[in-house]
Enzyme design. Structure first.
Site, PDB file in Angstrom:
ATOM      1  NE  ARG A  20      63.369  43.567  39.629  1.00 17.65           N
ATOM      2  CZ  ARG A  20      64.671  43.374  39.463  1.00 17.65           C
ATOM      3  NH1 ARG A  20      65.508  43.612  40.468  1.00 17.65           N
ATOM      4  NH2 ARG A  20      65.156  42.940  38.316  1.00 17.65           N
ATOM      5  CB  SER A  22      63.970  38.464  38.452  1.00 21.47           C
ATOM      6  OG  SER A  22      64.316  38.778  39.787  1.00 21.47           O
ATOM      7  CE  LYS A  90      73.175  44.245  43.950  1.00 22.96           C
ATOM      8  NZ  LYS A  90      72.864  44.578  42.582  1.00 22.96           N
ATOM      9  CG  ASP A  91      68.242  46.874  42.963  1.00 25.38           C
ATOM     10  OD1 ASP A  91      69.433  46.986  42.621  1.00 25.38           O
ATOM     11  OD2 ASP A  91      67.546  45.872  42.718  1.00 25.38           O
ATOM     12  NE  ARG A 138      79.415  48.028  42.859  1.00 22.49           N
ATOM     13  CZ  ARG A 138      79.794  46.748  42.891  1.00 22.49           C
ATOM     14  NH1 ARG A 138      80.987  46.412  43.330  1.00 22.49           N
ATOM     15  NH2 ARG A 138      78.973  45.796  42.482  1.00 22.49           N
ATOM     16  NE  ARG A 139      79.268  43.504  40.471  1.00 18.87           N
ATOM     17  CZ  ARG A 139      78.026  43.033  40.407  1.00 18.87           C
ATOM     18  NH1 ARG A 139      77.368  43.061  39.257  1.00 18.87           N
ATOM     19  NH2 ARG A 139      77.440  42.520  41.468  1.00 18.87           N
ATOM     20  NE  ARG A 160      69.680  45.700  32.397  1.00 15.10           N
ATOM     21  CZ  ARG A 160      68.477  46.214  32.175  1.00 15.10           C
ATOM     22  NH1 ARG A 160      68.315  47.215  31.343  1.00 15.10           N
ATOM     23  NH2 ARG A 160      67.422  45.731  32.797  1.00 15.10           N
ATOM     24  N   GLY A 161      70.592  41.658  31.984  1.00 18.33           N
ATOM     25  CA  GLY A 161      69.896  40.380  32.027  1.00 18.33           C
ATOM     26  C   GLY A 161      69.929  39.736  33.395  1.00 18.33           C
ATOM     27  NE  ARG A 166      73.198  40.626  34.672  1.00 17.86           N
ATOM     28  CZ  ARG A 166      73.540  41.849  35.070  1.00 17.86           C
ATOM     29  NH1 ARG A 166      74.725  42.060  35.604  1.00 17.86           N
ATOM     30  NH2 ARG A 166      72.707  42.854  34.941  1.00 17.86           N
ATOM     31  CB  CYS A 253      71.348  53.001  41.958  1.00 18.43           C
ATOM     32  SG  CYS A 253      70.098  53.529  43.109  1.00 18.43           S
TER      33      CYS A 253
END
Length: 328
Positions: A20, A22, A90-91, A138-139, A160-161, A166, A253
């Site tokens: 990706r 990012s 985790k993705d 989850r958090r 998001r972001g 963030r 997920c």
């Protein structure tokens, strides 16, 4: 089977690593590229791929969870546009697609979540009414449950972001704090911005959090064998148990599920694996949290069995009623 591996005799072209775009994905992929270069003796070039998860502005739980970051990379692998890809484990959806193999799970980074708060505050120091940003149900579930039980008047806010976006919400004063993964900030060299490492007793991480997944085409047998040199067996066993729990709960997920498997040592010898799991409503009003301990798994099936066993206990305690929670 014919070996379609880019490591065939006389191959000199750089290996193409799909990633990706990012900053975090590029940093992670850069680390893996160096390690792959060492084990293969070949140059590795990064091939940047834009995913739907990167371009959509919708909440993850509304567009299919974190799996939306993975599909475009996997399609590029199956087309042969790249030789291998690096994902945040985790993705990854729990079902492994036909034609691809999870060649390596390198040693895991810190799996914990962290707080980046204004004025250097820890979670326990946040004043009543503090707004905490996170895109993760989850958090939210665990932060709200902890706050309820400790009399902390917080509000969780969906965001998001990327990491900069963030943390920018805190710097601008729009939010009092945000919650991020410790591993991501570590790989970006930004651990200094953390104001509190959240204990796993407070917030269990996402299944596979802190671990990377290196995936390649099943037909690239030479490449898969070379990549396997980067595999860490303890990390592989732990995340296999965590992901089996997630799969057995039939959760995607984006579901409010936390899980962590850690190795327990008796002196110098590692002799047990403890698996903890949690499912909760996002407002924190209801949590099912259980753990189990077993011998260190010696096979994929043993590790997966531990995850399925704990999932069955959690379902018996009412976890199924919490799995449909998607509202943020």
């Amino acid at each position: 089977m014919t070996d379609n591996s880019p490591l065939g005799a006389g191959a000199t072209e750089p290996l193409r690593l799909g990633t990706r775009r990012s900053k975090l994905a590029m940093a992670q992929s850069g680390l893996v590229a160096e390690a792959v270069s060492e084990v293969t003796g070949r140059a590795v070039e990064l091939v940047e791929i834009t995913t739907y998860g990167d371009t959509s502005k919708e909440q993850l739980s509304q567009i299919g969870g974190t799996g939306v970051f993975v599909a475009a990379l996997r399609e590029a692998l199956l087309r042969g546009d790249v030789d291998f890809a690096v994902h945040s484990l985790k993705d990854l959806p729990t079902a492994q697609p036909e034609g691809l193999v999870l060649a390596a799970v390198p040693e895991r980074e810190d799996p914990r979540d962290v707080l980046v708060a204004r004025d250097g505050l820890t979670f326990g120091q946040l004043p009543p009414g503090s707004r905490i940003g996170t895109g993760s149900p989850r958090r939210m579930a665990q932060l709200n449950a902890y706050a309820r039980s400790h009399g902390l008047g917080i509000e969780t806010v969906p965001i998001r972001g990327n990491v900069d976006t963030r943390i920018g919400f805190v710097r601008s004063g729009e939010l009092d704090a945000v919650v991020l993964a410790a591993a991501g900030l570590s790989r970006l060299g930004r651990t200094g911005e953390v104001t509190d490492f959240l204990s796993v007793d407070t917030v269990l991480p996402a299944p596979g959090q802190g671990a990377l997944a290196i995936e390649c085409a099943a037909g690239s047998t030479d490449l898969a064998a070379a990549l396997a040199e980067l595999d860490d067996p303890y990390t592989r066993a732990a995340v296999t148990a965590e992901r089996a729990l997630l799969a057995a709960l039939e959760a995607g997920c984006s579901a409010p599920v936390g899980a962590l498997a850690d190795l327990l040592a008796d002196g110098q010898a590692v002799n047990e694996l403890r698996l903890r799991g949690v499912v909760g409503s996002t407002d924190g009003s209801s949590l099912v949290q259980l753990s189990t301990t077993g011998p260190v798994p010696t096979s994929h099936d043993d590790a997966a069995a531990l995850g399925r066993e704990l999932a069955a206990e959690m379902l018996a305690k009412g976890a199924a009623g919490l799995m449909g929670e998607r509202a943020l």
